[in-house]
Design an enzyme around this catalytic site. Structure first.
Site, PDB file in Angstrom:
ATOM      1  N   GLU A 162       0.851  -1.109  -0.112  1.00 21.10           N
ATOM      2  CA  GLU A 162      -0.118  -0.094  -0.070  1.00 21.10           C
ATOM      3  C   GLU A 162       0.861   1.205   0.196  1.00 21.10           C
ATOM      4  O   GLU A 162       1.862   1.321   0.805  1.00 21.10           O
ATOM      5  CB  GLU A 162      -0.845   0.013   1.187  1.00 21.10           C
ATOM      6  CG  GLU A 162      -1.802   1.102   1.294  1.00 21.10           C
ATOM      7  CD  GLU A 162      -2.657   1.341  -0.039  1.00 21.10           C
ATOM      8  OE1 GLU A 162      -3.314   0.360  -0.408  1.00 21.10           O
ATOM      9  OE2 GLU A 162      -2.567   2.324  -0.553  1.00 21.10           O
ATOM     10  N   LYS A 221       8.277  -1.618  -2.359  1.00 22.26           N
ATOM     11  CA  LYS A 221       7.541  -0.944  -1.299  1.00 22.26           C
ATOM     12  C   LYS A 221       8.767  -0.099  -0.500  1.00 22.26           C
ATOM     13  O   LYS A 221       8.630   1.022  -0.026  1.00 22.26           O
ATOM     14  CB  LYS A 221       6.873  -2.033  -0.589  1.00 22.26           C
ATOM     15  CG  LYS A 221       6.121  -1.250   0.758  1.00 22.26           C
ATOM     16  CD  LYS A 221       5.236   0.061   0.350  1.00 22.26           C
ATOM     17  CE  LYS A 221       4.892   0.933   1.766  1.00 22.26           C
ATOM     18  NZ  LYS A 221       4.388   2.185   1.384  1.00 22.26           N
ATOM     19  N   LEU A 222       9.615  -0.911   0.200  1.00 22.19           N
ATOM     20  CA  LEU A 222      10.853  -0.692   0.848  1.00 22.19           C
ATOM     21  C   LEU A 222      11.642   0.504  -0.083  1.00 22.19           C
ATOM     22  O   LEU A 222      11.854   1.618   0.744  1.00 22.19           O
ATOM     23  CB  LEU A 222      11.762  -1.636   1.300  1.00 22.19           C
ATOM     24  CG  LEU A 222      11.210  -2.797   2.265  1.00 22.19           C
ATOM     25  CD1 LEU A 222      12.319  -3.762   2.553  1.00 22.19           C
ATOM     26  CD2 LEU A 222      10.778  -2.122   3.682  1.00 22.19           C
ATOM     27  N   ALA A 224      10.656   2.535  -2.280  1.00 21.96           N
ATOM     28  CA  ALA A 224       9.781   3.856  -2.556  1.00 21.96           C
ATOM     29  C   ALA A 224       9.740   4.548  -1.134  1.00 21.96           C
ATOM     30  O   ALA A 224      10.214   5.946  -1.162  1.00 21.96           O
ATOM     31  CB  ALA A 224       8.177   3.366  -2.688  1.00 21.96           C
ATOM     32  N   VAL A 271      11.258  19.656  10.736  1.00 18.14           N
ATOM     33  CA  VAL A 271      12.218  19.344  12.115  1.00 18.14           C
ATOM     34  C   VAL A 271      12.298  17.582  11.992  1.00 18.14           C
ATOM     35  O   VAL A 271      13.199  17.334  12.981  1.00 18.14           O
ATOM     36  CB  VAL A 271      10.995  19.538  13.380  1.00 18.14           C
ATOM     37  CG1 VAL A 271       9.625  19.032  13.108  1.00 18.14           C
ATOM     38  CG2 VAL A 271      11.495  19.124  14.739  1.00 18.14           C
ATOM     39  N   CYS A 277       6.171   4.392   9.372  1.00 18.04           N
ATOM     40  CA  CYS A 277       6.993   3.675   8.302  1.00 18.04           C
ATOM     41  C   CYS A 277       8.453   3.989   7.859  1.00 18.04           C
ATOM     42  O   CYS A 277       9.306   3.339   7.785  1.00 18.04           O
ATOM     43  CB  CYS A 277       5.978   3.623   7.354  1.00 18.04           C
ATOM     44  SG  CYS A 277       4.471   2.678   7.664  1.00 18.04           S
TER      45      CYS A 277
END
Ligand code: NAD
Ligand code: UGA
Length: 463
Positions: A162, A221-222, A224, A271, A277
């Site tokens: 996702e 996914k990782l 991205a 900051v 994730c």
């Protein structure tokens, strides 16, 4: 035959909104979202749709439309698994806090539990979809558990990561840049891929639905998230150099973002990035690289995290330094606690780490966030285990009203970019504060020259 019954294990920030949109767009499919957390399921079923557990613009309307029609929330995990032809796994995959890989690897215990439960319950062939973000080659482990502990039925494993961002989840789900589906190259694998393509094709055009092998999908996914986070750390690294040289990081970001090869998005100095994730996925990537002996690859990506930690620490150090090297017993007001605007999620929010540093310097932190409760703020600080819980209680003041939160403060720190902060009556806030009145804008959202005209001492990131 098309899919008519879907089950999703995990009713969190991904499972809830994703399944709500699938149910809305596919009225012919019955979608059941299950979770072990009874309180969370009860909140999803709350008659008052504004009390669903996750705040996302537009989500309550979708839940209102589909809930009870073809969208159901339940704690009966086994029944939902038994009935479904397709099972999404959307449980959390946090960083391990124990044992081998502690502090880096993804903790897959929730995933394994799901696989074992599916294997135990399933009496017919099923498609199992990895929706959670997982280390590359996790499908292999899931398949081994399913095949070796099941009832002899056949499973196809798909990877369907996702890409939604919190705060814009509904829009991201309705109009995704792409849908990624990885599956086996065998005939059965291709059939399973097609079944999931057909679900998405109810509202996503097929040219946006990308199919790959399982490992490419898991690793994409990782990758991205690593690329997105890397852009933020890159601009944040430049922000420190800007502060030393008289350059303005907003101007630099604009100048480079107009190069179409670079592009304007994800160049906002801040900051530091938060959220559940980016950090966990990059740490996981670093761990995977190290486990293959790829130390240079690991070091390259780890620097993104090192830079982010530095940015958070730099922000709190600067507050102490600017307030004459002591914040002891000073009231510092935090505008915002969530890790970004338009969400009630606070996981890994920079605010937690900045507050922790300042409380260690004996400051009193007054927090105002339109969507975050005092209970959550205290739970976030307690989780760090920097001090006894009652010390956090005594150090944190919480307010329902921003003007009260700012009254009597020595300084204001903007930690979340909520739109409402910009529209405040800043003259009124100034009049109620200790002088000199400082504003540390960790999100670069306020108009510094307007604030300086009022009399504030204003500091933004990177200028
Ligand atoms: P979350 O913590 O909000 O939700 C996970 C839910 O799973 C929890 O409610 C938990 O109670 C439930 N759960 C855990 N084990 C279970 C089990 N065995 N049976 C039933 N329920 C179980 O997590 P999230 O933010 O939704 O993230 C889920 C996954 O999606 C993670 O892998 C994350 O990396 C990934 N992801 C998250 C986002 C995001 O924006 N939050 C975006 C993309 C991908
Ligand atoms: C991120 C990704 O954007 C999603 O595509 C992905 O699906 C998701 O992680 C995930 O895997 O969980 P999310 O963390 O919800 O989504 O939110 P982002 O918009 O990416 O923001 C992350 C953090 O970076 C926030 O603290 C935000 O304020 C910060 N940020 C973002 C910046 O400091 N500068 C920017 O230019 C952009």
């Amino acid at each position: 035959m098309g899919i008519t019954k879907i089950c999703c294990i995990g009713a969190g920030y991904v499972g809830g909104p994703t399944m709500a949109v699938i149910a809305q767009k596919c009225p012919q499919i019955q979608v059941t979202v299950v979770d072990l957390n009874e309180e969370r399921i009860a909140a999803w079923n709350d008659e008052d749709v504004n009390k669903i557990p996750i705040y996302e613009p537009g989500l309550s309307d979708i839940v209102k439309e589909a809930r009870g029609r073809n969208l159901f929330f339940s704690t009966d995990v086994e029944k939902a698994i038994d009935e479904a032809q397709m099972i999404f796994i959307s449980v959390n995959t946090p960083t391990k806090t124990y044992g081998k890989g502690k502090g880096m690897a993804a903790d897959l215990k929730f995933i394994e539990l799901c696989a074992r439960q599916i294997a135990k319950v399933a009496k017919e062939n099923k498609i199992v979809v990895e929706k959670s973000t997982l280390p590359v080659r996790t499908a292999e482990a899931i398949k081994s558990i399913l095949d070796n502990t099941g009832n002899g039925v056949k499973f196809q494993i798909l990877s369907n990561p996702e890409f939604l961002a919190e705060g814009t989840a509904v829009q991201d789900l309705l109009n995704p840049d792409r849908i990624l589906i990885g599956g086996d190259t065998t005939e059965e694998g291709q059939k399973a891929i097609q079944a999931l393509v057909d679900v998405y094709a109810n509202w996503v055009s097929e040219d946006k639905i990308l199919t790959t092998n399982v490992w490419s999908s898991e690793l994409s996914k990782l990758t991205a998230n690593a690329f997105l986070a890397q852009r933020i750390s890159s601009i944040n690294a430049m922000s420190e150099l800007c502060e030393k040289t008289g350059a303005d990081v907003n101007e630099v970001a604009r100048a480079i973002g107009m190069d179409s090869r670079i592009g304007p998005k994800f160049l906002k100095a801040s900051v530091g990035f938060g959220g559940s994730c980016f950090q966990k996925d990059i740490l996981n990537l670093v761990y995977i690289a190290k486990s293959y002996g790829l130390n240079e690859v690991a070091d390259y990506w780890e620097q993104v995290i090192i830079m982010n930690d530095h940015q958070k620490r730099r922000f709190s150090n600067n507050i102490v330094k600017t307030l004459y090297n002591t914040v002891s017993d000073k009231k510092i007001t935090f505008l915002g606690w969530a890790f970004k605007k338009d969400t009630n999620d606070t996981r890994e929010s920079a605010a937690i780490y900045v507050a922790d540093d300042l409380i260690s310097e004996n400051a009193k932190i007054a927090v105002y966030d339109p969507k975050v409760s005092r209970k959550k703020v205290l739970a976030d600080l307690d989780y760090l285990e920097s001090r006894a819980a009652d010390e956090n209680v005594n150090s944190v003041l919480s307010f329902e009203n921003p003007y009260e939160a700012c009254a009597g403060a020595h300084a204001i720190a903007v930690l979340t970019e909520w739109d409402e902060f910009v529209a405040y009556d800043w003259q009124k806030i100034y009049d109620s504060m200790q002088k000199p009145a400082f504003v540390f804008d960790g999100r670069n959202i306020l108009n510094g020259s307007d604030l300086e005209k009022i009399g504030f001492v204003y500091q933004a990131i990177g200028s």
